[in-house]
Enzyme design. Structure first.
Site, mmCIF file in Angstrom:
data_model
loop_
_atom_site.group_PDB
_atom_site.id
_atom_site.type_symbol
_atom_site.label_atom_id
_atom_site.label_comp_id
_atom_site.label_asym_id
_atom_site.label_seq_id
_atom_site.Cartn_x
_atom_site.Cartn_y
_atom_site.Cartn_z
ATOM 1 N N LYS A 41 -6.955 3.382 -1.235
ATOM 2 C CA LYS A 41 -6.106 4.408 -1.845
ATOM 3 C C LYS A 41 -5.494 5.294 -0.775
ATOM 4 O O LYS A 41 -6.103 5.558 0.245
ATOM 5 C CB LYS A 41 -6.935 5.267 -2.795
ATOM 6 N N GLY A 42 -4.282 5.773 -1.031
ATOM 7 C CA GLY A 42 -3.673 6.736 -0.127
ATOM 8 C C GLY A 42 -2.730 6.102 0.885
ATOM 9 O O GLY A 42 -2.256 6.764 1.793
ATOM 10 N N CYS A 43 -2.480 4.803 0.731
ATOM 11 C CA CYS A 43 -1.511 4.159 1.612
ATOM 12 C C CYS A 43 -0.236 3.908 0.824
ATOM 13 O O CYS A 43 -0.298 3.470 -0.316
ATOM 14 C CB CYS A 43 -2.027 2.823 2.124
ATOM 15 N N GLN A 44 0.923 4.167 1.439
ATOM 16 C CA GLN A 44 2.175 3.905 0.743
ATOM 17 C C GLN A 44 2.416 2.397 0.624
ATOM 18 O O GLN A 44 2.974 1.927 -0.338
ATOM 19 C CB GLN A 44 3.331 4.555 1.509
ATOM 20 N N SER A 45 1.931 1.658 1.636
ATOM 21 C CA SER A 45 1.957 0.208 1.528
ATOM 22 C C SER A 45 0.575 -0.222 1.037
ATOM 23 O O SER A 45 -0.351 0.568 1.023
ATOM 24 C CB SER A 45 2.262 -0.404 2.894
#
Lengths: 415, 141
Positions: free
Chosen positions: B49-53
């Protein structure tokens, strides 16, 4: 106050206007900044910054409370913004202009205050496939509490709302229609006049999310006949933390306050509290006073240029950018609606948008990457997100050229 | 090799690059050489969680050491995750938990460590440490 007319267009010096935005005169990663993330937030021109400074330096006090002179001065300056907003969107009266902390807050106010009062089980709320999350989630929350049902207007491959489907979904069960005027993810300008008229014929109430339209074109809420209309200061050259809810007076009078506290009361006892009149009924607590005054200065700035001129300039830049970007091999523009505002969402073949955005940042180009708070739009296209260049009137052809060069550089980088 | 030895080697490797272009190209290369994550592991439970990709991360215990595997749909992100795998995979939970990934500053990638950065390197490191903590308690019991 519709000052500048279209025939003043040729006399405008856009370079002088651009020079009034100090933030644009800087380098990022050693390159002159090209700011194309105006859809997320616009920049503030010097007159707005000066106004904020003057307020903080000489005029700050709490509003609506004191008998003392400074408080009156702050109140006058703050309330002057209400007058400016009223004229800017042609609201019927000052009571119809509610100050909020932004579009999200405005929509939540309506969803909770109107929704909780009038929605019942089986009622339908219509939104569209291209809504910003701020115009989906509050309705989902209220639907869950009231038993109302969310219905979605689909869109086609180009990003046009499928109006036949809308008319088919619309029924006597429709209680609320909540639609984005201009899509932040795709740039589509939606036919809100048609939507409002059709919804009213079924006695439904219409909220228009105008966060991306008010900054870019002349909006007349009375001509539109919108019941509620929402927008944010920070997308129209004003400060963050401030926004507007326009609502028809008869509707605002019918619904209860959304938040309790100071300013919104008439008389408080432990047995019963009576509420203040419009617009203060909805404005509990100390507001972002400086931001409100800053919005007033932003409206003066925009009026001086003229919203018709701004729309004209942005259409010109959109056309230039669309042509320029379309010529780049392997670039796909996502969202090619018939009516578009100055937003270009795009993808580069074989390159993830966040990778491309990272390299473009190194080239001094500020674009947004990701789902733009519109995940259903990305799901529709089955893509993880896009790169988005959102153009403002203070951008220029040189910015677009730099964008195109950076895109070509990015493509080569990942070969 | 210990974590510190690997870290020193990476710092030396990155000292060869004097501009960001070469550095990023190297990161992308590290990502492209990352051992493929089995298709079955590309599932939502493994998403960081927390990655744009999208970043998928798995961890298994091999003796007293943790073996990480990962993939990402973005090339730079994949390179960053490959770098962290090089540092942490094959190490004990204690060593991973004790390590501070400050060396990323020394190789000029500090900007990626910010918890607010959308590429989510900080989230990956956090997820690796969570795995280390979970395996640590498993080893103790």
């Amino acid at each position: 106050m519709k000052t500048a007319q279209i025939d003043t267009y040729s006399t405008i010096n856009w370079k002088t206007i651009r020079n009034q935005f100090p933030v644009l005169q800087q380098e990022v990663n050693g390159k002159p900044l090209v700011y194309l993330d105006n859809g997320a937030s616009s920049q503030m021109p010097q007159p707005v910054i000066d106004r904020l400074n003057a307020y903080h330096s000489n005029e700050h006090a709490n509003v609506h409370r004191g008998i003392h002179s400074l408080s009156q001065k702050a109140t006058d300056a703050y309330e002057a913004t209400r007058e400016k907003v009223k004229d800017f969107i042609n609201a019927g009266s000052l009571e119809e202009v509610i100050f909020t902390t932004g579009t999200t807050d405005s929509i939540n106010l309506v969803a909770h205050s109107y929704g909780r009062t009038y929605l019942k089980e089986g009622d339908e709320i219509i939104v569209s496939q291209m809504e910003h999350h701020a115009n989906i989630v509050p309705w989902q929350m209220i639907a869950e509490q009231t038993g109302a049902v969310l219905k979605v207007i689909p869109m086609d491959e180009n990003g046009n709302l499928m109006m036949d489907a809308f008319h088919a979904i619309l029924s006597e069960k429709t209680a609320i229609v909540a639609i984005i005027h201009v899509s932040n993810a795709l740039g589509t300008i939606n036919p809100v006049e048609e939507i409002i008229e059709a919804a009213h014929a079924k006695n439904a109430v219409v909220l228009i999310d105008g966060a991306q339209s008010v900054p870019h074109t002349k909006v007349d809420v009375q001509a539109l006949d919108a019941d509620f209309y929402t927008f944010s200061a920070h997308k129209m050259c004003g400060p963050t933390g401030f926004g507007i809810l326009y609502g028809k007076k008869e509707l605002l009078n019918k619904i209860p306050p959304y938040r309790g506290g100071g300013d919104m009361i008439d008389k408080v006892t432990f047995e019963k509290t009576t509420y203040n009149d419009l617009p203060h009924k909805f404005e509990a607590g100390t507001p972002p006073i400086a931001a409100g005054i800053g919005l007033g200065a932003a409206i003066d700035f925009l009026n001086e240029i003229g919203m018709d001129n701004i729309a004209h300039r942005e259409a010109e830049l959109l056309e230039y950018a669309t042509k320029k970007l379309s010529a780049i091999e392997g670039l796909r523009i996502v969202g090619q609606a018939n009516q578009k505002a100055s937003v270009i969402s795009f993808l580069l073949d074989g390159i993830h948008p966040t990778d491309a955005g990272t390299i473009m940042d190194k080239e001094g180009i500020a674009v947004r990457t990701g789902h733009h708070c519109a995940q259903p739009v990305m799901d529709y296209y089955n893509i993880p997100g896009t790169l988005r260049a959102s153009i403002s009137f203070y951008n220029n052809e040189d910015d677009i050229d730099r964008l195109a060069e950076a895109i070509i550089y990015t493509k080569e980088f990942f070969v | 090799m210990t974590i510190n030895e690997i870290q020193e080697r990476i710092i030396k490797e990155f000292s060869l690059f004097d501009d960001w272009t070469d550095k990023y190209k190297h990161i992308i290369k590290l990502g492209s050489k990352l051992e493929a994550l089995p298709e079955k592991d590309h599932k939502d439970e493994n998403l960081v969680k927390g990655c744009q990709s999208q970043v998928w991360l798995t961890a298994d215990l091999d003796g007293d050491k943790i073996v990480f595997a990962a993939d990402s749909d973005a090339a730079i992100t994949k390179g960053l995750v490959a770098l962290m795998i090089r540092v942490y995979s094959g190490q004990t939970p204690d060593d991973i938990l004790a390590h501070n990934p400050d060396f990323l500053k020394q190789i000029g990638l500090a900007e990626h460590l910010s918890p607010t950065r959308a590429n989510g390197l900080a989230s990956m490191v956090k997820q690796m440490k969570i795995y280390a903590m979970a395996f640590k308690s498993k080893l103790v019991s």
